[in-house]
Design a protein around this motif. Sequence first.
Motif, PDB file in Angstrom:
ATOM      1  N   ARG A  40      -7.796  -7.418   3.578  1.00  0.00           N
ATOM      2  CA  ARG A  40      -6.481  -7.859   2.825  1.00  0.00           C
ATOM      3  C   ARG A  40      -5.369  -7.923   3.698  1.00  0.00           C
ATOM      4  NH1 ARG A  40      -4.992  -7.319  -2.788  1.00  0.00           N
ATOM      5  NH2 ARG A  40      -2.813  -8.569  -2.838  1.00  0.00           N
ATOM      6  N   PRO A  48      -1.101  -5.067   1.557  1.00  0.00           N
ATOM      7  CA  PRO A  48      -1.191  -4.775   0.208  1.00  0.00           C
ATOM      8  C   PRO A  48      -0.174  -3.779  -0.159  1.00  0.00           C
ATOM      9  CG  PRO A  48      -2.819  -3.735   1.586  1.00  0.00           C
ATOM     10  CD  PRO A  48      -2.249  -4.728   2.460  1.00  0.00           C
ATOM     11  N   ASP A  51       0.346  -0.399  -5.300  1.00  0.00           N
ATOM     12  CA  ASP A  51      -0.332  -0.697  -6.544  1.00  0.00           C
ATOM     13  C   ASP A  51      -1.720  -1.058  -6.191  1.00  0.00           C
ATOM     14  OD1 ASP A  51      -0.699  -0.987  -9.439  1.00  0.00           O
ATOM     15  OD2 ASP A  51      -0.716  -2.904  -9.068  1.00  0.00           O
ATOM     16  N   TYR A  52      -1.936  -1.921  -5.115  1.00  0.00           N
ATOM     17  CA  TYR A  52      -3.379  -2.465  -4.560  1.00  0.00           C
ATOM     18  C   TYR A  52      -3.980  -1.203  -4.181  1.00  0.00           C
ATOM     19  CZ  TYR A  52      -6.767  -4.505  -1.788  1.00  0.00           C
ATOM     20  OH  TYR A  52      -8.079  -4.738  -1.367  1.00  0.00           O
ATOM     21  N   ARG A  55      -5.288   0.526  -7.198  1.00  0.00           N
ATOM     22  CA  ARG A  55      -6.350   0.022  -8.031  1.00  0.00           C
ATOM     23  C   ARG A  55      -7.927  -0.059  -7.229  1.00  0.00           C
ATOM     24  NH1 ARG A  55      -2.643  -4.066  -8.118  1.00  0.00           N
ATOM     25  NH2 ARG A  55      -4.188  -5.458  -7.144  1.00  0.00           N
TER      26      ARG A  55
END
Length: 62
Positions: A40, A48, A51-52, A55
């Motif tokens: 990512r 990222p 929150d990424y 999650r």
Amino acid sequence: GAPCYCTDLTLEEMPAAHTAAERARLPKRRDLAVAAIVERVGDGTTNPDADYGVRLSRALYM
């Protein structure tokens, strides 16, 4: 790779998450998380956010 790492659990939720964790799978899950973050991040313009991370960790560790 344990459920308490970057999953944003409350203190009350942690004991059950630890009990449910499959210890033999923790290193592989950790490695999957690192690989997903590295993918990512890419060229540095797609970092990222927190929150990424939460999650991703919840998806892999819980």
